[in-house]
Each structure stands twice: as structure tokens, then as C-alpha cells.
Write a protein that holds these residues in place. Structure first.
Motif, mmCIF file in Angstrom:
data_model
loop_
_atom_site.group_PDB
_atom_site.id
_atom_site.type_symbol
_atom_site.label_atom_id
_atom_site.label_comp_id
_atom_site.label_asym_id
_atom_site.label_seq_id
_atom_site.Cartn_x
_atom_site.Cartn_y
_atom_site.Cartn_z
ATOM 1 N N GLY A 138 23.987 8.641 -2.969
ATOM 2 C CA GLY A 138 23.993 9.642 -4.032
ATOM 3 C C GLY A 138 22.792 10.555 -3.886
ATOM 4 N N GLU A 139 22.023 10.677 -4.948
ATOM 5 C CA GLU A 139 20.809 11.491 -4.925
ATOM 6 C C GLU A 139 19.617 10.643 -4.496
ATOM 7 N N ASP A 140 18.557 11.299 -3.991
ATOM 8 C CA ASP A 140 17.329 10.568 -3.700
ATOM 9 C C ASP A 140 16.598 10.254 -5.002
ATOM 10 N N GLY A 141 15.696 9.290 -4.954
ATOM 11 C CA GLY A 141 14.944 8.919 -6.147
ATOM 12 C C GLY A 141 14.345 7.540 -6.001
ATOM 13 N N SER A 142 13.960 6.960 -7.129
ATOM 14 C CA SER A 142 13.265 5.674 -7.113
ATOM 15 C C SER A 142 14.030 4.568 -7.830
ATOM 16 N N GLY A 159 0.796 -1.209 0.000
ATOM 17 C CA GLY A 159 0.000 0.000 0.000
ATOM 18 C C GLY A 159 0.839 1.274 0.000
ATOM 19 N N LYS A 160 0.171 2.396 0.231
ATOM 20 C CA LYS A 160 0.816 3.702 0.217
ATOM 21 C C LYS A 160 1.479 3.990 1.566
ATOM 22 N N ASP A 161 2.623 4.657 1.496
ATOM 23 C CA ASP A 161 3.331 5.177 2.677
ATOM 24 C C ASP A 161 3.525 4.139 3.788
ATOM 25 N N PRO A 162 4.146 3.004 3.489
ATOM 26 C CA PRO A 162 4.400 2.011 4.544
ATOM 27 C C PRO A 162 5.385 2.556 5.564
ATOM 28 N N ALA A 163 5.333 2.005 6.792
ATOM 29 C CA ALA A 163 6.229 2.487 7.843
ATOM 30 C C ALA A 163 6.794 1.372 8.705
ATOM 31 N N ALA A 164 6.019 0.309 8.949
ATOM 32 C CA ALA A 164 6.394 -0.697 9.950
ATOM 33 C C ALA A 164 7.042 -1.918 9.309
ATOM 34 N N LEU A 165 8.112 -2.412 9.959
ATOM 35 C CA LEU A 165 8.841 -3.575 9.454
ATOM 36 C C LEU A 165 9.494 -4.306 10.617
ATOM 37 N N PHE A 166 9.483 -5.641 10.559
ATOM 38 C CA PHE A 166 10.173 -6.457 11.557
ATOM 39 C C PHE A 166 10.557 -7.779 10.899
ATOM 40 N N ILE A 167 11.753 -8.283 11.213
ATOM 41 C CA ILE A 167 12.206 -9.585 10.726
ATOM 42 C C ILE A 167 12.701 -10.385 11.921
ATOM 43 N N PHE A 186 12.742 9.149 1.356
ATOM 44 C CA PHE A 186 12.166 9.218 2.700
ATOM 45 C C PHE A 186 11.961 7.820 3.313
ATOM 46 N N PRO A 187 13.054 7.077 3.493
ATOM 47 C CA PRO A 187 12.955 5.783 4.170
ATOM 48 C C PRO A 187 12.587 5.978 5.641
ATOM 49 N N THR A 188 12.012 4.946 6.239
ATOM 50 C CA THR A 188 11.522 5.064 7.625
ATOM 51 C C THR A 188 12.230 4.128 8.587
ATOM 52 N N ASP A 206 11.048 1.851 2.305
ATOM 53 C CA ASP A 206 11.318 3.024 1.466
ATOM 54 C C ASP A 206 9.984 3.738 1.261
ATOM 55 N N THR A 207 9.616 4.541 2.249
ATOM 56 C CA THR A 207 8.233 4.967 2.421
ATOM 57 C C THR A 207 7.664 5.720 1.231
ATOM 58 N N ALA A 208 8.327 6.778 0.779
ATOM 59 C CA ALA A 208 7.756 7.602 -0.284
ATOM 60 C C ALA A 208 7.800 6.909 -1.649
ATOM 61 N N ASN A 209 8.573 5.827 -1.757
ATOM 62 C CA ASN A 209 8.543 5.003 -2.966
ATOM 63 C C ASN A 209 7.576 3.833 -2.835
ATOM 64 N N ASP A 210 6.911 3.737 -1.679
ATOM 65 C CA ASP A 210 5.882 2.702 -1.446
ATOM 66 C C ASP A 210 6.421 1.299 -1.712
ATOM 67 N N ARG A 211 7.557 0.988 -1.081
ATOM 68 C CA ARG A 211 8.156 -0.316 -1.329
ATOM 69 C C ARG A 211 9.045 -0.724 -0.161
ATOM 70 N N ILE A 212 9.356 -2.020 -0.117
ATOM 71 C CA ILE A 212 10.393 -2.551 0.767
ATOM 72 C C ILE A 212 11.561 -2.954 -0.129
ATOM 73 N N GLN A 213 12.745 -2.420 0.175
ATOM 74 C CA GLN A 213 13.938 -2.729 -0.593
ATOM 75 C C GLN A 213 14.864 -3.643 0.204
ATOM 76 N N LYS A 214 15.461 -4.602 -0.490
ATOM 77 C CA LYS A 214 16.429 -5.519 0.121
ATOM 78 C C LYS A 214 17.806 -5.232 -0.464
ATOM 79 N N PHE A 215 18.790 -5.058 0.433
ATOM 80 C CA PHE A 215 20.171 -4.802 0.029
ATOM 81 C C PHE A 215 21.045 -5.932 0.569
ATOM 82 N N ASP A 216 21.643 -6.687 -0.349
ATOM 83 C CA ASP A 216 22.375 -7.897 0.022
ATOM 84 C C ASP A 216 23.713 -7.578 0.683
#
Length: 428
Positions: A252-256, A28-36, A263-265, A279-289
Motif C-alpha cells: 500500500g502506502e509507505d509509513g511506519s 540504532g539509527k538507519d540500520p542496514a545489515a542483516l543475516f540469519i 526505505f527498507p534495505t 526497515d531502515t528509515a523506521n529504524d527497526r527490523i520487521q518480521k513477517f510470518d
């Protein structure tokens, strides 16, 4: 604890190009909460649909969806018995718990506003970061009383050592020391157990003012007490140790794009050391290995390159300066293995350095920009770390601080493997 605190080698690094784990369709839009948790079950909240989502056993789509009655839930915490504590303070004024083995909901703490951070320490004390009241409240869960007490903060926004301003993410270590992302004060505060006065460990007002924060929103500690900070309005992740502070993601620069945040949370580790970011304003969860090859520093080799910026070089208007006629040279750096390298640049003139991926377009120099050496202004030498890829072009652009300036420069790239250079700028 129920969450992951990986122990890393002395030189850990993460692939700065992320993978989208979940997009707006799922969370959905503007996610905020995460736990693993330690089993790598991933928990997130779809605030639009009022759902708690669970990914189990490396599933691509949510394995379980729990419908709830919250509104605008900002935080979540899961205990070892898989009970889920979640913020329900916005309209309902409480923290609730979903009980795993009975599939039922109960209220566990009364609050008068949203909890922008939730945490349960090893003594079973529940903490809530009440952003709009500028306090952290706590309740011992073994007590039958639903009321909380103020742990830190005065209830008035301020920047004194006993005050907070719109706090967000929180973390409590095994010594019951409380770390707070003091968002409105642009700092991270450490409150030792039992103390009401905090110490600024990074950010505005700290002795370690090497790096500035802008509205930090999340904080996590690894096994060696390195801090991982979500620097929200700088759209990046900072790693802080006793003698080392650096940007590791979103530098670097902000973006998608895959190497950018907006605006990550919050962030969480899985048990492999990979970093997941809301990654709140991009409406996604990003994984960085996590890059396991970052721990191998057995044999460092140096690859040199030198040149002269002349009046025959092409010119452009560099980033952060609207003036034209900056001479530049674009150099493609080729590597056999994708990993981090250190770049040292020396010059007889004041210079800037930029790293691009795929292509460099002088007319629109913000496209494909991965990294810029912000500290190089008015410097004749600088260094920075860059992730160079073996599967695509890595382009270093060296240019001048001021227009119409010429002079010599040299580059030394250090890493496990040799780097070869190919000059891309064309001179008549």
C-alpha cells in the motif's frame, strides 16, 4: 550455504502485518545489515554504537554483542563456522572478519569504499558490492593475497549490459551466477558465471516490464530460484518467478504502521520461511510470518456482491485525485479465517478499489489504507489479492475514476472460505 533458502509451496504468502523484532533502542539509527543462519541465529549491526548484535535461540534481546572498530558498516555475512564478515570500507578500506572460536578480528580484503553487499559463494569466494565505484569485486579466500579483482562492472556508472550504477545487494547461486540489485539503474541484473555482460531480469529495460522498481537495494533467492527483491524507494518487497511477479509486503502506502515499510534495505529468511526486513528509515527490523495456510487451495468458493453507485451515494475526494464529488460505497468484508483472498471487480464505469483496515475515514482517506488497486485506472474490471483478517474490520471502498459518475458494479471474492458483506455507506 550458511543461510536459509526455504522451499515453498506453489502459492506461498506472508502475513502483511509485521511484528517489530528490534527497534531503534536496540539497533540504532538507519540500520542496514542483516543475516540469519540455518540455526536461526540473527545478526544485525548497530552502526551508531559500532556493534554486531546476535540473537540466539529465539531470544528477544541480543544474546551477544560484539564491539568493533567499523564506521557506517552496510553489510554482513556469516559462514557455516560462525565467522562473521562485515563491511569496514567507509573509512578503513577493508572487509574484516570476526573469528568465532578465538574472538579475534582479522582483515580479509582491501577495498576502497563501502561494501553495500557482501556474499561468500560455495567455492569460498568473497564478493563485495562497491556502490560508489559501480563494480562488484571478489577475492578467493583460500588465496593468501588480500587484493580483490573486479567480477562485474566497468567502474563507470552506466546502463549498458556490462555496466552498473550504484549497485547494492548481491546474491550468488550454486552455479556461481551473480544477481545484482543495480540500484541506480532501477533493475536486477543477472551475470552468468564467467560473463561480463548481464541480463536484466526485472526492472527498467527488461522484457518482463510488468512491474517497475525504484532503487532496488536487496535480493535473495529461495530454493526454487524465486527472487525476493527489496524495492527500496517503493517501500515494498517483490517476489519474482518465471511466470509470476507480485508485491508481497508493503503493497500500500509507505509509513511506519505494521503493514508498512519506509526505505527498507535488506531481507533474510529464517528456516521457517518467515521474512525479516531491515526497515531502515523506521529504524527497526520487521518480521513477517509465513502463512502455512496459504498452501491449502483445496476448495475455492466464491462470494458475490453487487450494487449501484447513484447520486444518492456519499461523495469524497479519493486518493490520488484532489477533485471532490467521487461517489463511493464502503463494504465491510467478514471472514472466519485470516488469509489471502482474490477480489474480482466488474463495473459499467471506470472505477478504483481500495482496502482499509479497522475504519474508513472519507475526510482523510489515507488513514488505515492497506492496499489500492493502482492498475484500475480507466478499467471497468480488475482483480487483486488482499489479506483479510478475522479479528478486525476489512473494508473495500469502491469509487469512480472521475467525479459525478454513477453506474453498476459487482464484486466476487474467491478463497477457501465464504465471505459475508455489510454495506457501510449510508444513503438518504
Amino acid at each position: 550455504p550458511s543461510f536459509n533458502q526455504p522451499k515453498f509451496c506453489p502459492t506461498p504468502a506472508w502475513n502483511p502485518y509485521g511484528i517489530t523484532f528490534a527497534n531503534q533502542t536496540t539497533i540504532g539509527k538507519d540500520p542496514a545489515a542483516l543475516f540469519i543462519n540455518k540455526n536461526n541465529t540473527i545478526y544485525a549491526v548497530n552502526r551508531e554504537k559500532r556493534q554486531i548484535l546476535m540473537w540466539i535461540n529465539n531470544s528477544i534481546m541480543p544474546s551477544k554483542i560484539i564491539s568493533t572498530n567499523f564506521s557506517h558498516s552496510y553489510s554482513i555475512f556469516v559462514t557455516n563456522n560462525d565467522d562473521i564478515y562485515y563491511d569496514n570500507g567507509y573509512l578503513n578500506g577493508r572487509v574484516d572478519k570476526w573469528i568465532s572460536n578465538t574472538n579475534t578480528f582479522v582483515s580479509v580484503m582491501n577495498v576502497n569504499s563501502s561494501c553495500y553487499g557482501l556474499f561468500i559463494d560455495i567455492n569460498n569466494t568473497l564478493y563485495c558490492s562497491i556502490n560508489y565505484n559501480h563494480i562488484i569485486v571478489a577475492r578467493w579466500l583460500n588465496d593468501s593475497k588480500m587484493m580483490s579483482t573486479t567480477a562485474v562492472g566497468t567502474g563507470i556508472s552506466g546502463s549498458n549490459s556490462n555496466e552498473l550504477s550504484y549497485p547494492k545487494g548481491i546474491f550468488v547461486d550454486v552455479n556461481f551466477d551473480l544477481y545484482v540489485a543495480d540500484c541506480g539503474n532501477h533493475r536486477i541484473q543477472l551475470f552468468k558465471f564467467g560473463e561480463s555482460n548481464g541480463k536484466t531480469i526485472v526492472g527498467k529495460g527488461s522484457l518482463n516490464n510488468i512491474i517497475s522498481l525504484s532503487y532496488p537495494s536487496g535480493i535473495v533467492l529461495d530454493a526454487d530460484k524465486y527472487l525476493f527483491i527489496v524495492d527500496q524507494d517503493n517501500h515494498r518487497i517483490i517476489r519474482l518467478g518465471s511466470n509470476d511477479i507480485r508485491c508481497i509486503i508493503g503493497c500500500g502506502e509507505d509509513g511506519s504502521q505494521s503493514h508498512q515499510l519506509y526505505f527498507p534495505t535488506s531481507l533474510s529468511f529464517d528456516n521457517y520461511g518467515n521474512i525479516f526486513i531491515i526497515d531502515t528509515a523506521n529504524d527497526r527490523i520487521q518480521k513477517f510470518d509465513f502463512l502455512s495456510n496459504s498452501c491449502d487451495n483445496s476448495s475455492i468458493v466464491q462470494s458475490p456482491y453487487s450494487s449501484i453507485l447513484t447520486e444518492k451515494h456519499p461523495t469524497y475526494s479519493r486518493i490520488d485525485c484532489d477533485l471532490p464529488n467521487h461517489y463511493y460505497e464502503a463494504i465491510q468484508m467478514n471472514v472466519n479465517e485470516s488469509r489471502y483472498y482474490s477480489l474480482y471487480v466488474n463495473s459499467s464505469i471506470k472505477i478504483y478499489g481500495y482496502i482499509y483496515t479497522k475504519n474508513f475515514y472519507p475526510v482523510i482517506p489515507s488513514i488505515n489504507l492497506v492496499l489500492k488497486n493502482k492498475n484500475s485506472f480507466y478499467e471497468r474490471q480488475f482483480k487483486f489479492r488482499a489479506f483479510l483478517q478475522s479479528t478486525t474490520s476489512n473494508i473495500l471502498v469502491v469509487t469512480t475514476s472521475s467525479p459525478n459518475v454513477t453506474g453498476t458494479f459487482s464484486v466476487i471474492v474467491s478463497g477457501i472460505n465464504h465471505v459475508t458483506f455489510e454495506r457501510l455507506s449510508e444513503c438518504p
